[in-house]
Motif scaffolding. Structure first.
Motif, PDB file in Angstrom:
ATOM      1  N   GLN A 130      -8.851 -23.061   1.605  1.00  0.00           N
ATOM      2  CA  GLN A 130      -8.295 -22.508   0.358  1.00  0.00           C
ATOM      3  C   GLN A 130      -9.376 -21.818  -0.470  1.00  0.00           C
ATOM      4  OE1 GLN A 130      -4.802 -22.985  -0.926  1.00  0.00           O
ATOM      5  NE2 GLN A 130      -4.746 -23.077   1.292  1.00  0.00           N
ATOM      6  N   GLN A 131     -10.538 -22.466  -0.544  1.00  0.00           N
ATOM      7  CA  GLN A 131     -11.599 -21.954  -1.434  1.00  0.00           C
ATOM      8  C   GLN A 131     -12.611 -21.065  -0.734  1.00  0.00           C
ATOM      9  OE1 GLN A 131     -13.262 -24.905  -4.127  1.00  0.00           O
ATOM     10  NE2 GLN A 131     -11.495 -26.217  -3.817  1.00  0.00           N
ATOM     11  N   GLY A 132     -12.529 -21.004   0.593  1.00  0.00           N
ATOM     12  CA  GLY A 132     -13.480 -20.166   1.353  1.00  0.00           C
ATOM     13  C   GLY A 132     -14.903 -20.695   1.286  1.00  0.00           C
ATOM     14  N   GLU A 133     -15.029 -22.018   1.072  1.00  0.00           N
ATOM     15  CA  GLU A 133     -16.373 -22.603   0.948  1.00  0.00           C
ATOM     16  C   GLU A 133     -16.420 -23.934   1.700  1.00  0.00           C
ATOM     17  OE1 GLU A 133     -18.012 -22.543  -3.057  1.00  0.00           O
ATOM     18  OE2 GLU A 133     -19.220 -24.309  -2.600  1.00  0.00           O
ATOM     19  N   PRO A 134     -17.510 -24.187   2.444  1.00  0.00           N
ATOM     20  CA  PRO A 134     -17.567 -25.443   3.193  1.00  0.00           C
ATOM     21  C   PRO A 134     -17.790 -26.660   2.281  1.00  0.00           C
ATOM     22  CG  PRO A 134     -19.573 -24.155   3.559  1.00  0.00           C
ATOM     23  CD  PRO A 134     -18.673 -23.323   2.694  1.00  0.00           C
ATOM     24  N   PHE A 135     -17.314 -27.790   2.745  1.00  0.00           N
ATOM     25  CA  PHE A 135     -17.543 -29.090   2.083  1.00  0.00           C
ATOM     26  C   PHE A 135     -17.240 -29.075   0.586  1.00  0.00           C
ATOM     27  CE2 PHE A 135     -19.939 -29.790   6.023  1.00  0.00           C
ATOM     28  CZ  PHE A 135     -19.545 -31.078   6.328  1.00  0.00           C
ATOM     29  N   VAL A 136     -15.986 -28.792   0.276  1.00  0.00           N
ATOM     30  CA  VAL A 136     -15.579 -28.865  -1.140  1.00  0.00           C
ATOM     31  C   VAL A 136     -14.573 -29.993  -1.388  1.00  0.00           C
ATOM     32  CG1 VAL A 136     -16.052 -26.456  -1.758  1.00  0.00           C
ATOM     33  CG2 VAL A 136     -13.825 -27.063  -0.755  1.00  0.00           C
ATOM     34  N   GLY A 137     -14.070 -30.617  -0.297  1.00  0.00           N
ATOM     35  CA  GLY A 137     -13.103 -31.717  -0.443  1.00  0.00           C
ATOM     36  C   GLY A 137     -13.829 -33.045  -0.642  1.00  0.00           C
ATOM     37  N   ALA A 138     -13.150 -34.129  -0.307  1.00  0.00           N
ATOM     38  CA  ALA A 138     -13.710 -35.469  -0.515  1.00  0.00           C
ATOM     39  C   ALA A 138     -15.019 -35.651   0.258  1.00  0.00           C
ATOM     40  CB  ALA A 138     -12.686 -36.515  -0.079  1.00  0.00           C
ATOM     41  N   ALA A 139     -15.054 -35.184   1.505  1.00  0.00           N
ATOM     42  CA  ALA A 139     -16.284 -35.311   2.301  1.00  0.00           C
ATOM     43  C   ALA A 139     -17.410 -34.493   1.663  1.00  0.00           C
ATOM     44  CB  ALA A 139     -16.033 -34.853   3.734  1.00  0.00           C
ATOM     45  N   GLY A 140     -17.040 -33.376   1.086  1.00  0.00           N
ATOM     46  CA  GLY A 140     -18.023 -32.527   0.407  1.00  0.00           C
ATOM     47  C   GLY A 140     -18.614 -33.199  -0.820  1.00  0.00           C
ATOM     48  N   GLN A 141     -17.753 -33.929  -1.558  1.00  0.00           N
ATOM     49  CA  GLN A 141     -18.245 -34.653  -2.744  1.00  0.00           C
ATOM     50  C   GLN A 141     -19.270 -35.706  -2.331  1.00  0.00           C
ATOM     51  OE1 GLN A 141     -17.275 -33.538  -5.723  1.00  0.00           O
ATOM     52  NE2 GLN A 141     -16.054 -32.069  -4.535  1.00  0.00           N
ATOM     53  N   LEU A 142     -18.951 -36.380  -1.214  1.00  0.00           N
ATOM     54  CA  LEU A 142     -19.892 -37.394  -0.732  1.00  0.00           C
ATOM     55  C   LEU A 142     -21.188 -36.741  -0.231  1.00  0.00           C
ATOM     56  CD1 LEU A 142     -20.608 -40.303  -0.172  1.00  0.00           C
ATOM     57  CD2 LEU A 142     -19.316 -40.201   1.961  1.00  0.00           C
ATOM     58  N   LEU A 143     -21.059 -35.606   0.439  1.00  0.00           N
ATOM     59  CA  LEU A 143     -22.262 -34.903   0.907  1.00  0.00           C
ATOM     60  C   LEU A 143     -23.156 -34.527  -0.284  1.00  0.00           C
ATOM     61  CD1 LEU A 143     -23.915 -33.515   3.190  1.00  0.00           C
ATOM     62  CD2 LEU A 143     -22.544 -31.463   2.805  1.00  0.00           C
ATOM     63  N   ASN A 144     -22.536 -34.056  -1.366  1.00  0.00           N
ATOM     64  CA  ASN A 144     -23.322 -33.717  -2.573  1.00  0.00           C
ATOM     65  C   ASN A 144     -24.100 -34.935  -3.071  1.00  0.00           C
ATOM     66  OD1 ASN A 144     -22.187 -31.221  -2.402  1.00  0.00           O
ATOM     67  ND2 ASN A 144     -20.788 -31.464  -4.127  1.00  0.00           N
ATOM     68  N   LYS A 145     -23.425 -36.111  -3.054  1.00  0.00           N
ATOM     69  CA  LYS A 145     -24.078 -37.339  -3.536  1.00  0.00           C
ATOM     70  C   LYS A 145     -25.245 -37.723  -2.622  1.00  0.00           C
ATOM     71  CE  LYS A 145     -20.220 -39.407  -5.964  1.00  0.00           C
ATOM     72  NZ  LYS A 145     -19.062 -40.283  -5.795  1.00  0.00           N
ATOM     73  N   ILE A 146     -25.028 -37.563  -1.319  1.00  0.00           N
ATOM     74  CA  ILE A 146     -26.101 -37.885  -0.355  1.00  0.00           C
ATOM     75  C   ILE A 146     -27.306 -36.982  -0.616  1.00  0.00           C
ATOM     76  CG2 ILE A 146     -26.725 -37.820   2.106  1.00  0.00           C
ATOM     77  CD1 ILE A 146     -23.772 -38.589   2.711  1.00  0.00           C
ATOM     78  N   LEU A 147     -27.016 -35.709  -0.879  1.00  0.00           N
ATOM     79  CA  LEU A 147     -28.112 -34.756  -1.136  1.00  0.00           C
ATOM     80  C   LEU A 147     -28.870 -35.137  -2.408  1.00  0.00           C
ATOM     81  CD1 LEU A 147     -26.377 -31.370  -0.153  1.00  0.00           C
ATOM     82  CD2 LEU A 147     -28.286 -32.478   1.035  1.00  0.00           C
ATOM     83  N   ILE A 148     -28.106 -35.499  -3.421  1.00  0.00           N
ATOM     84  CA  ILE A 148     -28.747 -35.884  -4.689  1.00  0.00           C
ATOM     85  C   ILE A 148     -29.637 -37.120  -4.477  1.00  0.00           C
ATOM     86  CG2 ILE A 148     -28.273 -36.835  -7.018  1.00  0.00           C
ATOM     87  CD1 ILE A 148     -25.848 -34.847  -7.063  1.00  0.00           C
ATOM     88  N   ALA A 149     -29.158 -38.019  -3.620  1.00  0.00           N
ATOM     89  CA  ALA A 149     -29.931 -39.241  -3.357  1.00  0.00           C
ATOM     90  C   ALA A 149     -31.297 -38.931  -2.742  1.00  0.00           C
ATOM     91  CB  ALA A 149     -29.132 -40.171  -2.443  1.00  0.00           C
TER      92      ALA A 149
END
Ligand code: URA
Length: 267
Positions: A130-149
């Motif tokens: 829908q958004q034309g961008e990878p990892f924007v759903g629930a898995a994407g939110q978790l990936l962002n948190k992992i990166l921040i960690a």
């Protein structure tokens, strides 16, 4: 009928002179030695109109125009994309990247084009399509948190997937789809030229490493891959389903951060 043919040949002879077998053969030999293969080339011979030659009274010359129909291989076309923008445009036009789900959007990749860390996932899901961008759903939110960690912002890294279109019902990408998509991703990786690549999930790891192995055996080590160091860890979506993989993921991403710093990755 015969009379018509003779009369036609006589007209031709009057216009273009008599045929000399020797010259013709020599000519064609020279041509075949110097001209590209006719199947790759379109040679159009333009003869002046008879009225033109009658006006000038001169012997008509034969003008040859060569229209080269250059057929580039996929590899050559990919190499010709010298920026991510050009590659994205090429991907948008390519039927080779399509899945059998009609009307999906291209999910090319997102992030810092000069990133030293690249994350490679599997394929876009509903939200990503829908958004034309990878990892924007629930898995994407978790990936962002992992990166921040491990002290990365999503914008510091570059994120892409093996497939650039969403497979129907979020099914796993087929081997054939992965094979078709891989050269595009490889070009993307070469243009970004990251120092470290983190594959999330088995599909990503096995596709880039070119071997079918269990994730638990692939993780925990770095592989040389297109000038980068590549490692594999569990997919954030798997982590959402099963928290037992939190610890190995935490260990894996810490190793990524350590190697990234050691290799002089941009802070
Ligand atoms: N899972 C992936 O592998 N990639 C995405 O972009 C989203 C979910």
């Amino acid at each position: 009928m015969l009379d018509e043919i003779i009369s036609f040949l006589e007209q031709e002879k009057e216009l273009y002179g008599s045929f000399s077998t020797e010259t013709e053969e020599e000519g064609s030999q020279t041509e075949s030695a110097t001209m590209p293969n006719p199947s790759e080339d379109e040679t159009e011979t333009t003869l002046p109109s008879s009225s033109e030659s009658q006006k000038t009274g001169s012997t008509p010359s034969v003008e040859k125009k060569t229209h080269q129909r250059v057929e580039l291989s996929l590899d050559e076309q990919l190499k010709a994309c010298s920026t991510l923008q050009e590659l994205e445009q090429f991907c948008a036009e390519s039927e080779q990247l399509q899945t059998d789900l009609d009307g999906t959007n291209l999910v090319f990749g997102v992030g810092n084009p000069g990133a030293d860390l690249m994350i490679v996932g599997e394929a876009p899901g509903f939200n990503e399509d829908q958004q034309g961008e990878p990892f924007v759903g629930a898995a994407g939110q978790l990936l962002n948190k992992i990166l921040i960690a491990i002290e990365f912002d999503r914008d510091d890294v570059y994120i892409a997937n093996i497939l650039k279109h969403r497979p129907p019902d979020n099914r796993n990408p087929t081997a054939e789809e992965r094979e078709r998509s891989l050269p595009f991703l490889e070009r993307q990786i070469d243009l970004i030229s990251p120092k470290v690549i983190l594959c999330v999930g088995k599909v990503s790891g096995t596709t880039l490493l070119g071997k079918d192995d269990a994730l638990k055996r692939m993780r925990g080590q770095f592989y040389d891959y297109r000038g980068a160091k590549l490692t594999v860890t569990y997919h954030p979506a798997a982590l959402l389903r099963n928290p037992k993989w939190k610890r190995p993921v935490w260990e894996d991403v810490q190793q990524v951060r350590t190697l990234y710093d050691k290799l002089g990755g941009k802070p």
